[in-house]
Design a protein around this motif. Sequence first.
Motif, PDB file in Angstrom:
ATOM      1  N   ALA A 158     105.683 -15.657  31.265  1.00  0.00           N
ATOM      2  CA  ALA A 158     105.002 -15.839  32.549  1.00  0.00           C
ATOM      3  C   ALA A 158     103.512 -15.566  32.416  1.00  0.00           C
ATOM      4  O   ALA A 158     102.678 -16.285  32.983  1.00  0.00           O
ATOM      5  N   ALA A 159     103.162 -14.522  31.669  1.00  0.00           N
ATOM      6  CA  ALA A 159     101.748 -14.213  31.466  1.00  0.00           C
ATOM      7  C   ALA A 159     101.050 -15.349  30.729  1.00  0.00           C
ATOM      8  O   ALA A 159      99.892 -15.677  31.015  1.00  0.00           O
ATOM      9  N   GLU A 160     101.743 -15.962  29.767  1.00  0.00           N
ATOM     10  CA  GLU A 160     101.171 -17.104  29.045  1.00  0.00           C
ATOM     11  C   GLU A 160     100.948 -18.286  29.979  1.00  0.00           C
ATOM     12  O   GLU A 160      99.892 -18.928  29.958  1.00  0.00           O
ATOM     13  N   VAL A 161     101.957 -18.593  30.798  1.00  0.00           N
ATOM     14  CA  VAL A 161     101.855 -19.730  31.716  1.00  0.00           C
ATOM     15  C   VAL A 161     100.710 -19.523  32.710  1.00  0.00           C
ATOM     16  O   VAL A 161      99.957 -20.455  33.022  1.00  0.00           O
ATOM     17  N   ALA A 162     100.575 -18.290  33.201  1.00  0.00           N
ATOM     18  CA  ALA A 162      99.537 -18.000  34.195  1.00  0.00           C
ATOM     19  C   ALA A 162      98.164 -17.761  33.566  1.00  0.00           C
ATOM     20  O   ALA A 162      97.156 -17.742  34.279  1.00  0.00           O
TER      21      ALA A 162
END
Length: 362
Positions: A158-162
């Motif tokens: 999720a941190a990568e996507v955001a």
Amino acid sequence: MRVLVVNAGSSSVKLRLLDEHDSLVRSEDLSAGTDGIDTARLADVLRAWPAPDVVGHRVVHGGTRFTGAVRVADEVRAGLEDLIDLAPLHQPKSLAALDAVTALLPDVAAVACFDTAFHSTIPEAAATYAVPREWRERYAIRRYGFHGLSHAHCARRAAEVAGLDAPRIVSCHLGAGASLAAIVDGRSVDTTMGFTPLEGLVMATRSGTVDPGLLLWLEEHEHLTPHEVATALEQRSGLLALAGTADMRDVEARAENGDPDALLAIDVSVHRLAGAIGAMAVAAGGLDLLAFTGGVGEHSALVRRRAAERLAFLGVAVDSRRNDAAQGDADISAVGAAVHTVVVTAREDLRIAHEARTLLDG
């Protein structure tokens, strides 16, 4: 390092073979009913697949002893057996899969990866129940939390996507079983499931949190046995009890047609979900990123939208077009929203492979 991931569930054993780049080489789901694992089919599959360098097993409960991945030896196997009382519905299935695969691949290292281990970092204030000390000490009563492998992968991805670096995350694993985790700098600081996987959110057939006084009242006034109460809470509650079906897709379809029970089921589920997300945000000291994963989390635009609407005061807002069209890993945040909202495909296999490689390389 090629990793065979073995994920034993209530009705199936998911086999995933990943190469050194985490590309999926082979995939197979085997039946695993009350009669056990289809060992003949398991043998056929493993004979036809390239040989793995290590086998990573999902094990639901590690207790207080196993707080990270561990290579399975006789002593470890015995320790996992000792934890059956803490997870009688899940642990035996994990052990059956472990034994079956080990018998077929005796020379390949086996690594146990635990759903509870990710939550071993939650502080004592979050882990401790206000029950007599002798209970807590004698029976190791505490909040263990579950779905840790899924939450760990979800938070990282999720941190990568955001495009955020180590934010304060609330991860929502929503499926037949459902739980939330508050994650700060990659570490779990609170979660909604507790001593058992019954606590927390409304689930497919599980009640989630109920007043313990209600259970005592039912045992006293309706003369129900503990087994009858447990069976009802595990198998006849949740969406099934509210709407007559345990499948959120069916619930949503009925709600669209105005079915009052289905409408109530969604209202109750979203009310509990939004309230619990708020509580997890408090535990994390704020909210930078809200992530949805699991069957319902990935595929129910309605649940995501309704939850976001309830959380607008925290700065959560989703773009309706992005939300409705989300496929796979996707950022569904509204432009300018203070909190990022993303959808992440559940990939426990990637987390298990990572833990297995890290343990052997280390």
